[in-house]
Scaffold this motif. Sequence first.
Motif, short mmCIF file in Angstrom:
data_model
loop_
_atom_site.label_atom_id
_atom_site.label_comp_id
_atom_site.label_asym_id
_atom_site.label_seq_id
_atom_site.Cartn_x
_atom_site.Cartn_y
_atom_site.Cartn_z
N GLU A 33 0.83 -1.21 0.00
CA GLU A 33 0.00 0.00 0.00
C GLU A 33 0.87 1.26 0.00
OE1 GLU A 33 -3.63 2.01 2.64
OE2 GLU A 33 -2.75 0.10 3.24
N GLY A 34 1.99 1.19 0.73
CA GLY A 34 2.91 2.32 0.75
C GLY A 34 3.52 2.57 -0.62
N LEU A 35 3.91 1.48 -1.32
CA LEU A 35 4.49 1.63 -2.66
C LEU A 35 3.47 2.18 -3.65
CD1 LEU A 35 6.62 -1.64 -2.88
CD2 LEU A 35 7.45 0.71 -2.66
N SER A 36 2.22 1.78 -3.47
CA SER A 36 1.15 2.32 -4.33
C SER A 36 1.02 3.83 -4.12
CB SER A 36 -0.16 1.61 -4.01
OG SER A 36 -1.21 2.16 -4.75
N LEU A 37 1.13 4.24 -2.85
CA LEU A 37 1.04 5.67 -2.55
C LEU A 37 2.27 6.41 -3.10
CD1 LEU A 37 -1.07 7.39 -1.14
CD2 LEU A 37 0.28 7.25 0.95
N VAL A 38 3.43 5.76 -3.07
CA VAL A 38 4.64 6.37 -3.64
C VAL A 38 4.43 6.67 -5.12
CG1 VAL A 38 7.02 5.86 -4.31
CG2 VAL A 38 6.28 5.45 -1.96
N ARG A 39 3.83 5.70 -5.84
CA ARG A 39 3.58 5.92 -7.28
C ARG A 39 2.66 7.12 -7.49
NH1 ARG A 39 4.09 0.22 -7.16
NH2 ARG A 39 1.90 -0.11 -6.68
N ALA A 40 1.66 7.25 -6.62
CA ALA A 40 0.77 8.41 -6.74
C ALA A 40 1.49 9.70 -6.36
CB ALA A 40 -0.46 8.20 -5.84
N LEU A 41 2.37 9.60 -5.36
CA LEU A 41 3.12 10.80 -4.94
C LEU A 41 3.99 11.33 -6.06
CD1 LEU A 41 4.51 10.11 -1.34
CD2 LEU A 41 3.29 12.15 -2.10
N LYS A 42 4.60 10.41 -6.82
CA LYS A 42 5.57 10.83 -7.84
C LYS A 42 4.94 11.66 -8.95
CE LYS A 42 9.15 7.36 -7.10
NZ LYS A 42 9.91 6.22 -7.65
N ALA A 43 3.62 11.68 -9.00
CA ALA A 43 2.95 12.54 -9.98
C ALA A 43 3.21 14.01 -9.69
CB ALA A 43 1.45 12.26 -9.98
#
Length: 201
Positions: A101-111
């Motif tokens: 879940e944290g990695l999924s949020l990282v992908r969203a953060l990188k936007a």
Amino acid sequence: MEASQGERRQEKLLALLERVAQVERALLTRQAFRLGLTALQAQLLLHLSERPHGVVALAELLSLTPATVSEALSSLEDKGLLTRSKDERDGRRWILKPTEEGLSLVRALKAYAGPLRQALTQVPHQEELLLGLMELLARLVLRGTVPETGLCLTCRHLRRDAAPQGQTHGRGQEEGFFCALLGLALEPWDLRLSCPDHAPA
């Protein structure tokens, strides 16, 4: 005393770096808030997604107290975004890694970096820019101004001389970069900012 031409150029470059850094921080903070994170929590997640760190190393990296970092990390753990495990090489240390879940949020953060990426596509001489910024960061690390992050240019496995016999560097270059650990010639764009196999020079 009037500043020399070299000093004036350095001042201008430093002012530009600061302005770009301000833009980057503002964009990251905005995206973090959208995703229910503080700016510090977002920074921690991004760093931990690239390379495992302990609390003290993260505090040094971000110039914060371990207590401040520990509080933010606990909040991320409570949200199910981080896991904590014992360091296999040193049982006294804890290693923190993002959960799925944290990695999924990282992908969203990188936007958050979208506007910067779009602007970069129109900047010429990107390889020279890359190497210049890497050299600047490497010199700050080697002087002890900032902590090590796993940069290839500060690794004892990196060679800047001719490639071994039978190998060439990218585009037929006779000289360039070579990783002695992996036995590979490296293009400038192959150089890493956070290599897990980094060994300080």
